[in-house]
Design a protein around this motif. Structure first.
Motif, mmCIF file in Angstrom:
data_model
loop_
_atom_site.group_PDB
_atom_site.id
_atom_site.type_symbol
_atom_site.label_atom_id
_atom_site.label_comp_id
_atom_site.label_asym_id
_atom_site.label_seq_id
_atom_site.Cartn_x
_atom_site.Cartn_y
_atom_site.Cartn_z
ATOM 1 N N THR A 150 38.546 64.218 -2.569
ATOM 2 C CA THR A 150 38.936 63.927 -1.194
ATOM 3 C C THR A 150 38.400 62.563 -0.783
ATOM 4 O O THR A 150 37.499 62.004 -1.438
ATOM 5 N N GLU A 151 38.917 62.026 0.306
ATOM 6 C CA GLU A 151 38.409 60.765 0.816
ATOM 7 C C GLU A 151 36.923 60.878 1.144
ATOM 8 O O GLU A 151 36.143 59.952 0.869
ATOM 9 N N ARG A 152 36.511 61.999 1.715
ATOM 10 C CA ARG A 152 35.102 62.169 2.079
ATOM 11 C C ARG A 152 34.211 62.146 0.843
ATOM 12 O O ARG A 152 33.140 61.527 0.851
ATOM 13 N N SER A 153 34.650 62.767 -0.230
ATOM 14 C CA SER A 153 33.829 62.814 -1.442
ATOM 15 C C SER A 153 33.778 61.466 -2.154
ATOM 16 O O SER A 153 32.981 61.271 -3.071
ATOM 17 N N MET A 154 34.623 60.527 -1.734
ATOM 18 C CA MET A 154 34.638 59.192 -2.333
ATOM 19 C C MET A 154 33.658 58.239 -1.655
ATOM 20 O O MET A 154 33.608 57.056 -1.997
ATOM 21 N N ALA A 155 32.863 58.723 -0.708
ATOM 22 C CA ALA A 155 31.991 57.844 0.084
ATOM 23 C C ALA A 155 31.034 57.044 -0.795
ATOM 24 O O ALA A 155 30.816 55.843 -0.570
ATOM 25 N N GLY A 156 30.424 57.686 -1.791
ATOM 26 C CA GLY A 156 29.489 56.978 -2.655
ATOM 27 C C GLY A 156 30.165 55.897 -3.472
ATOM 28 O O GLY A 156 29.656 54.771 -3.594
ATOM 29 N N THR A 157 31.325 56.233 -4.037
ATOM 30 C CA THR A 157 32.089 55.245 -4.799
ATOM 31 C C THR A 157 32.524 54.096 -3.908
ATOM 32 O O THR A 157 32.456 52.920 -4.304
ATOM 33 N N LEU A 158 32.949 54.409 -2.694
ATOM 34 C CA LEU A 158 33.391 53.371 -1.754
ATOM 35 C C LEU A 158 32.248 52.403 -1.450
ATOM 36 O O LEU A 158 32.451 51.181 -1.458
ATOM 37 N N ALA A 159 31.060 52.919 -1.204
ATOM 38 C CA ALA A 159 29.920 52.055 -0.884
ATOM 39 C C ALA A 159 29.581 51.142 -2.067
ATOM 40 O O ALA A 159 29.316 49.941 -1.888
ATOM 41 N N ALA A 160 29.593 51.699 -3.276
ATOM 42 C CA ALA A 160 29.269 50.900 -4.457
ATOM 43 C C ALA A 160 30.312 49.813 -4.696
ATOM 44 O O ALA A 160 29.971 48.658 -5.008
ATOM 45 N N GLU A 161 31.577 50.165 -4.540
ATOM 46 C CA GLU A 161 32.632 49.182 -4.782
ATOM 47 C C GLU A 161 32.688 48.140 -3.670
ATOM 48 O O GLU A 161 33.031 46.985 -3.908
#
Length: 212
Positions: A89-100
């Motif tokens: 989900t978009e919410r579960s992508m928060a960590g990946t989003l911050a790193a990228e």
């Protein structure tokens, strides 16, 4: 249709772009892979060459499978079908989003330094990459460019999946490509030399070009 390398693909694609957008004044590449393709296009058009920095958001455990992307200072763009396929989900992508997002900022500083993002308002713009698999990275870049009011926005790639082409068509004023094979599988399959590029390769291509 096989390409020897990205430069050859760019030279072949340049003729198609010139026939479609002879009035293009700005060529924007997605680094790293899009730059060697974009340079011959800018040469052929006599256009300025610059970059739009974007990052794919890979699925957890499968980073090569793009479920979304970010470009410059824009918000993330997600592919809802790919999110469902990856069972995330978009919410579960928060960590990946911050790193990228952090890596995207690093690349902007590395490639552009103190130069501002390329101004696109009222200009004819061609966005270039070396190919489209899911198309999600180009999608984010197109959204970012479109939000800044270009007069006309084209996407140019040597090879693309039919699915990515159809997904991105509404985001552009036209997609210029040389091949859209039904058995696409991966961008690198259509290049004899698809070596990984470095930041130094970006510097080498950008030297000697008039930026936006």
């Amino acid at each position: 249709m096989m390409f020897r390398d990205r430069r050859e693909a760019g030279r072949l694609l340049a003729e198609r772009v010139a026939a479609t957008a002879p009035d293009a004044v700005l060529v924007l590449a997605l680094p790293r892979g899009g730059l060697p393709v974009a340079a011959p296009i800018a040469d052929r058009l006599g256009a300025a060459l610059d970059i739009v920095v974007a990052r794919k958001l890979g699925a957890p455990g499968h980073p090569e499978f793009g479920v979304g992307a970010i470009a410059e200072d824009g918000p993330p763009v997600y592919d809802q079908d790919n999110l469902r396929y990856a069972r995330t989900t978009e919410r579960s992508m928060a960590g990946t989003l911050a790193a990228e997002r952090a890596e995207l900022r690093r690349r902007i500083r590395r490639y552009r330094g103190d130069r501002p993002a390329p101004p696109v308002t009222g200009r004819v713009v061609v966005l270039v990459d070396d190919g489209l698999a899911t198309g999600v990275t180009a999608h984010a870049a197109l959204r970012w460019i479109r939000g800044r009011g270009p007069a006309r926005l084209l996407l140019a790639v040597p090879v693309c999946s039919p699915q990515a082409r159809d997904l991105l068509a509404p985001e552009t004023d036209g997609i210029v490509y040389l091949s859209a094979p039904a058995d696409f599988l991966a961008v690198g399959r259509w290049y004899e030399d698809f070596g990984q590029l470095t930041d130094a390769d970006v510097d080498e291509v950008m030297r000697g070009y008039t930026h936006a």
